[in-house]
Design a protein around this motif. Sequence first.
Motif, PDB file in Angstrom:
ATOM      1  N   ILE A 189      30.679   1.184 -14.262  1.00  0.00           N
ATOM      2  CA  ILE A 189      31.883   0.349 -14.268  1.00  0.00           C
ATOM      3  C   ILE A 189      31.512  -1.111 -14.486  1.00  0.00           C
ATOM      4  O   ILE A 189      32.206  -1.844 -15.201  1.00  0.00           O
ATOM      5  N   THR A 190      30.418  -1.537 -13.883  1.00  0.00           N
ATOM      6  CA  THR A 190      29.948  -2.908 -14.077  1.00  0.00           C
ATOM      7  C   THR A 190      29.619  -3.153 -15.543  1.00  0.00           C
ATOM      8  O   THR A 190      29.990  -4.185 -16.121  1.00  0.00           O
ATOM      9  N   ARG A 230      41.380  -2.463 -22.811  1.00  0.00           N
ATOM     10  CA  ARG A 230      40.037  -2.214 -23.333  1.00  0.00           C
ATOM     11  C   ARG A 230      39.188  -1.485 -22.299  1.00  0.00           C
ATOM     12  O   ARG A 230      38.462  -0.531 -22.623  1.00  0.00           O
ATOM     13  N   ILE A 231      39.282  -1.917 -21.054  1.00  0.00           N
ATOM     14  CA  ILE A 231      38.514  -1.278 -19.977  1.00  0.00           C
ATOM     15  C   ILE A 231      38.990   0.151 -19.765  1.00  0.00           C
ATOM     16  O   ILE A 231      38.175   1.079 -19.588  1.00  0.00           O
ATOM     17  N   GLU A 237      36.533   7.194 -22.247  1.00  0.00           N
ATOM     18  CA  GLU A 237      35.373   7.666 -23.008  1.00  0.00           C
ATOM     19  C   GLU A 237      34.216   8.032 -22.077  1.00  0.00           C
ATOM     20  O   GLU A 237      33.543   9.053 -22.263  1.00  0.00           O
ATOM     21  N   MET A 238      33.993   7.206 -21.072  1.00  0.00           N
ATOM     22  CA  MET A 238      32.907   7.474 -20.133  1.00  0.00           C
ATOM     23  C   MET A 238      33.172   8.743 -19.338  1.00  0.00           C
ATOM     24  O   MET A 238      32.272   9.564 -19.111  1.00  0.00           O
ATOM     25  N   MET A 255      43.937  -1.631 -11.563  1.00  0.00           N
ATOM     26  CA  MET A 255      43.720  -2.994 -12.039  1.00  0.00           C
ATOM     27  C   MET A 255      44.956  -3.844 -11.810  1.00  0.00           C
ATOM     28  O   MET A 255      46.094  -3.360 -11.922  1.00  0.00           O
ATOM     29  N   GLY A 256      44.705  -5.092 -11.478  1.00  0.00           N
ATOM     30  CA  GLY A 256      45.783  -6.049 -11.305  1.00  0.00           C
ATOM     31  C   GLY A 256      45.313  -7.425 -11.728  1.00  0.00           C
ATOM     32  O   GLY A 256      44.148  -7.781 -11.519  1.00  0.00           O
ATOM     33  N   ALA A 257      46.198  -8.189 -12.322  1.00  0.00           N
ATOM     34  CA  ALA A 257      45.833  -9.523 -12.816  1.00  0.00           C
ATOM     35  C   ALA A 257      46.902 -10.526 -12.413  1.00  0.00           C
ATOM     36  O   ALA A 257      48.094 -10.196 -12.341  1.00  0.00           O
TER      37      ALA A 257
END
Length: 283
Positions: A189-190, A230-231, A237-238, A255-257
């Motif tokens: 993830i990193t 994108r992530i 895919e991973m 996720m949050g922004a």
Amino acid sequence: MRRNSSLISDGGFLLLFIACFVTIMFTARDPNLYLQNIIFLNVAFLIAIITYFTTITTGLILNILFVFGYGTFTIYQTVVQGDVVTAQSYFWLFMTPVFTAITWMFTQASKQLQEQNDMLTKKNASLATMDESTNLKNMLSFQKDTTVFMALSDRYKIPLTLLVLNVKYWHELRRMIGEEQLNAAVYNITTISQTSIRANDSLYMLTQDNPTWGLLLFTDRDGADIVMNRIRSRMIEMNETERSSRNRFELNLRMGAFEYNAEETPTPLEWIARARKELEYDV
């Protein structure tokens, strides 16, 4: 202070060896008193061990009881049986407290060294700016960097958005898979996060217990959505790759922004709180 404690600890250790050598030589000199000397040696060691695990006060009380008991026994032998007071009697009256004193000195110095080491470890942890497991900047570094970036954003009107992400059901995953797989997941993830942002953006590890990444993006909220998409696509895919090889579990991210606003997020911690609040809407 640390050097003095180390010298005292080394000195106590050396004195203990010397005292043991002298006692062994004294015990072995007269075969007729061998059993008696062995008994007194065991008593001296027992008092020293008790002192090591308790306090010097306990050791002194036990030594007083020993001196009183052995002194009474010596007086009885002298008065009733007519024996002569020899070096045998004085030796154990002297050496037993010596063993106790040396043990206490060694113990105190060792405890001081341990306390100083614990203090330095805590101080180092509080001053560290890198997460040791991922080599990412941590919360302390985030607060320092963000204070500067927030000031730049206010002055030059540069859009700034904080993207926060973590793994869904992390605690449940910890109970199902091994530590090695968890570490591999954090690493993956990193890597995905680092390759999904630009060179001038920054990546942080905000918490370790429930790994939470913070991405400081020089973009507005819409630009953060592009990074999030994108992530997500790279995570898909991973998951497909890992599922087809050795790991049979799937990682899903929340996720949050939140875009920086001087009125709504005046401090770095308030900014993180607002960004984490956005995680609740990502179900």
